[in-house]
Design an enzyme around this catalytic site. Structure first.
Site, mmCIF file in Angstrom:
data_model
loop_
_atom_site.group_PDB
_atom_site.id
_atom_site.type_symbol
_atom_site.label_atom_id
_atom_site.label_comp_id
_atom_site.label_asym_id
_atom_site.label_seq_id
_atom_site.Cartn_x
_atom_site.Cartn_y
_atom_site.Cartn_z
ATOM 1 C CE LYS A 155 -4.468 0.892 0.358
ATOM 2 N NZ LYS A 155 -5.492 0.117 -0.089
ATOM 3 N N GLY B 91 -26.831 0.587 1.839
ATOM 4 C CA GLY B 91 -25.856 1.424 1.030
ATOM 5 C C GLY B 91 -26.176 0.995 -0.283
ATOM 6 N N GLY C 43 -24.538 2.301 -3.377
ATOM 7 C CA GLY C 43 -23.521 2.869 -3.892
ATOM 8 C C GLY C 43 -23.260 1.882 -5.492
ATOM 9 C CB VAL D 205 -20.570 -2.805 -3.934
ATOM 10 C CG1 VAL D 205 -20.653 -4.153 -3.770
ATOM 11 C CG2 VAL D 205 -19.112 -2.266 -4.536
HETATM 12 P P1 NAD Z 1 -20.087 4.192 -2.964
HETATM 13 O O1 NAD Z 1 -19.235 5.142 -2.251
HETATM 14 O O2 NAD Z 1 -20.260 4.088 -4.309
HETATM 15 O O3 NAD Z 1 -21.359 3.779 -2.136
HETATM 16 C C1 NAD Z 1 -21.591 3.795 -0.728
HETATM 17 C C2 NAD Z 1 -23.116 4.184 -0.638
HETATM 18 O O4 NAD Z 1 -23.492 4.097 1.180
HETATM 19 C C3 NAD Z 1 -23.443 5.678 -0.968
HETATM 20 O O5 NAD Z 1 -24.710 5.350 -1.802
HETATM 21 C C4 NAD Z 1 -23.795 6.454 0.354
HETATM 22 O O6 NAD Z 1 -24.919 7.414 0.206
HETATM 23 C C5 NAD Z 1 -24.188 5.144 1.162
HETATM 24 N N1 NAD Z 1 -24.212 5.307 2.586
HETATM 25 C C6 NAD Z 1 -23.063 6.176 3.325
HETATM 26 N N2 NAD Z 1 -23.402 6.102 4.720
HETATM 27 C C7 NAD Z 1 -24.503 5.395 4.793
HETATM 28 C C8 NAD Z 1 -25.139 4.945 5.845
HETATM 29 N N3 NAD Z 1 -24.923 5.115 7.150
HETATM 30 N N4 NAD Z 1 -26.262 4.212 5.871
HETATM 31 C C9 NAD Z 1 -26.847 3.965 4.537
HETATM 32 N N5 NAD Z 1 -26.042 4.403 3.399
HETATM 33 C C10 NAD Z 1 -25.180 4.837 3.342
HETATM 34 O O7 NAD Z 1 -19.089 2.962 -2.502
HETATM 35 P P2 NAD Z 1 -18.777 1.334 -3.084
HETATM 36 O O8 NAD Z 1 -17.912 1.454 -4.204
HETATM 37 O O9 NAD Z 1 -20.283 0.712 -3.315
HETATM 38 O O10 NAD Z 1 -18.640 0.482 -1.869
HETATM 39 C C11 NAD Z 1 -19.346 0.349 -0.657
HETATM 40 C C12 NAD Z 1 -18.489 -0.423 0.283
HETATM 41 O O11 NAD Z 1 -17.874 -1.567 -0.166
HETATM 42 C C13 NAD Z 1 -17.110 0.461 0.775
HETATM 43 O O12 NAD Z 1 -17.122 0.154 2.249
HETATM 44 C C14 NAD Z 1 -16.048 -0.097 -0.011
HETATM 45 O O13 NAD Z 1 -14.766 0.063 0.693
HETATM 46 C C15 NAD Z 1 -16.440 -1.612 -0.270
HETATM 47 N N6 NAD Z 1 -15.503 -2.141 -1.427
HETATM 48 C C16 NAD Z 1 -15.942 -1.798 -2.558
HETATM 49 C C17 NAD Z 1 -15.304 -2.569 -3.602
HETATM 50 C C18 NAD Z 1 -15.550 -1.988 -4.940
HETATM 51 O O14 NAD Z 1 -15.340 -2.788 -5.790
HETATM 52 N N7 NAD Z 1 -16.211 -0.952 -5.264
HETATM 53 C C19 NAD Z 1 -14.408 -3.351 -3.248
HETATM 54 C C20 NAD Z 1 -14.337 -3.982 -2.091
HETATM 55 C C21 NAD Z 1 -14.814 -3.236 -1.057
#
Ligand code: NAD
Length: 352
Positions: free
Chosen positions: A79, A176, A178, A180
């Site tokens: 990292k 969430g 987002g 994922v």
């Molecule tokens: P993102 O930022 O696209 O989405 C996060 C969502 O969560 C947003 O819509 C936000 O409004 C919502 N949110 C924030 N706080 C909240 C709460 N208290 N209650 C409900 N909703 C809430 O993120 P992402 O890329 O979808 O990733 C989601 C999680 O998965 C993160 O923890 C990330 O580290 C993990 N992750 C993502 C990936 C990837 O490929 N994107 C890979 C491994 C791990």
């Protein structure tokens, strides 16, 4: 102090880079390269102190070793952190200097995206080094692969708890919506699950619920919502002393990184009879995509490979049952055995 910190978790190498002309200040931590070159993103943050930056990069690089090993990838853990105001240190000359720094490590560290560094930043880094993935010409949309891996992991958990992996009619709460969470919720709905979604973004929540016929739950009521599976896909630290007693589910299985506030919360979930799928095991689809990008392969291959999460997680759950431990313990043992099998030494994860 630095030698003590590095020695504690068994890091191979920690390199500090400066560039007086551009003001670059970066730390690259290579935790373990037994299984392959170390890979991990570049976090760009204005840390409170250099000690805080070092602590972060050491912790995150170690976690990458376990994540790659538990995903059966030929990669080690690394990292990087670039210190400073993200607005300033994402200037092209700084990122180019950073690219030259990564290049000097000769491929022992491969960088990628993380907080405040996206494909656009990686494109600039790539002008100076080949040891970078996540650029705009790389494989796109790792989040859908992550979601698919989580979906397959949920199937493994459901099979273990209910004796069949059919998701039809199962009640799943997705926290969430987002990149994922949205993709996961869609896949669950297609499989016939009764999905309830939650997000702090009210507009996005209502729009999704209307379009897909999903239920909704307020963000602060999500933990006490009765369901079969709770899939946290928002932020870290949400499973803690306050929320775990509220849970009304049999399974916790979602994408969010560092979802446990502390490691001991894995045991707290087990004591409550809730099956917890370790975050780094179930959300490895993104890393699988990045690895595919690095070693060569297609998005479709990455998507298919993420399905292996199901069998791997199943094995870890069974082992945890046999040994009377948490699945988190079993996942760590799995990763440590893979590394030990590769170099004949045994390692163990330091306990906080
Ligand atoms: P993102 O930022 O696209 O989405 C996060 C969502 O969560 C947003 O819509 C936000 O409004 C919502 N949110 C924030 N706080 C909240 C709460 N208290 N209650 C409900 N909703 C809430 O993120 P992402 O890329 O979808 O990733 C989601 C999680 O998965 C993160 O923890 C990330 O580290 C993990 N992750 C993502 C990936 C990837 O490929 N994107 C890979 C491994 C791990």
């Amino acid at each position: 102090m630095v030698f003590d910190s590095i020695g504690d978790a068994g890091h191979e190498q920690v390199s500090y880079f400066t560039d007086p002309e551009t003001g670059l200040r970066a730390i690259v931590a290579i935790h373990d390269t037994t299984l392959g070159p170390s890979l991990g993103g570049t976090r760009i943050l204005d840390y409170d102190s250099e000690d805080a930056a070092l602590e972060d990069v050491l912790r995150l690089s170690e976690a990458m070793t376990y994540k790659a090993a538990a995903a059966d990838l030929p990669l080690g853990g690394g990292k990087a952190v670039v210190l400073g105001d993200p607005e300033e240190v994402t200037a092209e000359p700084v990122l180019e200097a950073y690219g030259r720094a990564v290049d000097r490590l000769g491929g022992r560290y491969i960088t990628s995206v993380d907080i405040n560094s996206s494909a656009a930043e990686m494109d600039v880094v790539a002008r100076e080094t080949d040891h970078v993935v996540g650029t705009t010409d790389g494989l796109q949309n790792p989040s859908a692969v992550t979601a698919h891996g989580v979906f397959c992991g949920i199937r493994a958990c459901v099979d273990h708890v209910y004796g069949e992996d059919d998701l039809e009619g199962l009640e799943v709460v997705v926290q969430g919506l987002g990149k994922v969470g949205r993709s996961l919720a869609e896949e669950l709905l297609e499989a016939g699950a009764a999905v309830t979604v939650s997000d702090v973004d009210r507009e996005a929540l209502e729009a999704f619920a209307t379009e897909h016929g999903a239920g909704t739950v307020e963000p602060d009521a999500v933990y006490e919502r009765s369901c079969d599976v709770f899939a946290p896909c928002a932020v870290g630290g949400i499973l803690n002393d306050d929320t775990i007693p509220q849970l009304e589910c049999d399974i916790v299985s979602g994408a969010a990184n560092n979802v446990l506030a502390e490691r001991r919360h894995a045991e707290a979930l087990r004591e409550r009879g809730i099956l917890y799928a370790p975050d780094y095991v179930i959300n490895a689809g993104g890393l699988v995509t990045v690895a595919k990008d690095h070693f060569g392969g297609t998005y479709e291959e990455a998507y298919a490979e993420a399905e292996a999460i199901e069998a791997r997680l199943r094995g870890m759950i069974e082992r945890a049952d046999e040994e009377g431990t948490t699945v988190l313990d079993a996942a760590e043992t799995y990763a440590e055995e893979r590394i030990a099998g590769a170099d004949g030494e045994s390692r163990s994860m330091p306990q906080p």
